[in-house]
Design a protein around this motif. Structure first.
Motif, PDB file in Angstrom:
ATOM      1  N   THR A  51       0.824  -1.217  -0.043  1.00  0.00           N
ATOM      2  CA  THR A  51      -0.067  -0.223  -0.106  1.00  0.00           C
ATOM      3  C   THR A  51       0.713   1.377  -0.030  1.00  0.00           C
ATOM      4  OG1 THR A  51      -1.760  -1.169   1.069  1.00  0.00           O
ATOM      5  CG2 THR A  51      -1.617   1.145   1.174  1.00  0.00           C
ATOM      6  N   SER A  52       2.009   1.358   0.773  1.00  0.00           N
ATOM      7  CA  SER A  52       2.784   2.433   1.041  1.00  0.00           C
ATOM      8  C   SER A  52       3.570   2.672  -0.466  1.00  0.00           C
ATOM      9  CB  SER A  52       3.814   2.500   2.047  1.00  0.00           C
ATOM     10  OG  SER A  52       3.031   2.130   3.202  1.00  0.00           O
ATOM     11  N   GLU A  53       4.049   1.827  -1.197  1.00  0.00           N
ATOM     12  CA  GLU A  53       4.527   1.947  -2.364  1.00  0.00           C
ATOM     13  C   GLU A  53       3.649   2.366  -3.472  1.00  0.00           C
ATOM     14  OE1 GLU A  53       7.945   1.669  -2.868  1.00  0.00           O
ATOM     15  OE2 GLU A  53       8.239   0.953  -0.954  1.00  0.00           O
ATOM     16  N   SER A  57       3.988   5.599  -5.433  1.00  0.00           N
ATOM     17  CA  SER A  57       3.999   5.383  -6.881  1.00  0.00           C
ATOM     18  C   SER A  57       2.911   6.516  -7.583  1.00  0.00           C
ATOM     19  CB  SER A  57       3.849   4.378  -7.378  1.00  0.00           C
ATOM     20  OG  SER A  57       3.876   4.105  -8.898  1.00  0.00           O
ATOM     21  N   GLU A  58       1.677   6.322  -6.979  1.00  0.00           N
ATOM     22  CA  GLU A  58       0.468   7.067  -7.403  1.00  0.00           C
ATOM     23  C   GLU A  58       0.809   8.548  -7.315  1.00  0.00           C
ATOM     24  OE1 GLU A  58      -2.673   5.741  -5.448  1.00  0.00           O
ATOM     25  OE2 GLU A  58      -2.897   4.000  -6.430  1.00  0.00           O
ATOM     26  N   GLY A  59       1.438   9.132  -6.201  1.00  0.00           N
ATOM     27  CA  GLY A  59       1.772  10.356  -5.948  1.00  0.00           C
ATOM     28  C   GLY A  59       2.861  10.967  -7.097  1.00  0.00           C
ATOM     29  N   GLY A  63       2.269  13.951  -9.630  1.00  0.00           N
ATOM     30  CA  GLY A  63       3.264  14.998  -9.857  1.00  0.00           C
ATOM     31  C   GLY A  63       3.769  15.130 -11.143  1.00  0.00           C
ATOM     32  N   ARG A  64       4.225  14.029 -11.826  1.00  0.00           N
ATOM     33  CA  ARG A  64       4.871  14.140 -13.176  1.00  0.00           C
ATOM     34  C   ARG A  64       3.539  14.742 -14.054  1.00  0.00           C
ATOM     35  NH1 ARG A  64       7.513   9.598 -11.626  1.00  0.00           N
ATOM     36  NH2 ARG A  64       6.041   8.194 -12.272  1.00  0.00           N
ATOM     37  N   ALA A  65       2.448  14.077 -13.931  1.00  0.00           N
ATOM     38  CA  ALA A  65       1.405  14.541 -14.941  1.00  0.00           C
ATOM     39  C   ALA A  65       0.875  16.146 -14.693  1.00  0.00           C
ATOM     40  CB  ALA A  65      -0.019  13.759 -14.800  1.00  0.00           C
TER      41      ALA A  65
END
Length: 126
Positions: A51-53, A57-59, A63-65
């Motif tokens: 879950t943490s990973e 990753s989603e964050g 952020g990149r988008a």
């Protein structure tokens, strides 16, 4: 956030997430709310659960988008400026606040050829 709550109380991740959300909502705008948010924003990168990973990753992806959208908006505004096309503040805000990369791509392409800034937003019929 749920990892921090899980450390304090031995509960599963879903329950911890619910506790954390309800606590933040319950604190509202009370002075303790700022302290709670500070505690919940502590770097928890040492957690390695799935879950943490996934959340990290989603964050990063979000952020990149966001960064790509901001960059594309800046490119559009720069092109219009270099072409001598006046951009009113309302239009500048519309371009800068757009997060849809497909729309920004269309506006970017149009920014290369439009004669007036209003033409940037005209939808092609054909």
């Amino acid at each position: 956030m749920s990892d921090a709550v899980s450390i304090a109380w031995p509960v599963d991740d879903d329950t911890a997430m619910i506790f954390a959300e309800l606590t933040e909502l319950g604190l509202g705008s009370a002075p303790a709310a700022r302290i709670w948010r500070d505690l919940m924003s502590v770097d928890l990168s040492f957690f390695r659960s799935e879950t943490s990973e996934r959340l990290r990753s989603e964050g990063r992806s979000e952020g990149r988008a966001e960064g790509r959208a901001e960059g594309r908006a800046e490119d559009i505004l720069r092109i219009l400026s270099k072409r001598g096309i006046a951009v009113p503040e309302q239009v500048r805000e519309r371009i800068a606040s757009c997060a849809d990369l497909d729309v920004l791509g269309e506006w970017f392409d149009r920014s290369l050829t439009v004669e007036a800034v209003e033409d940037l937003f005209v939808v092609d019929e054909g």
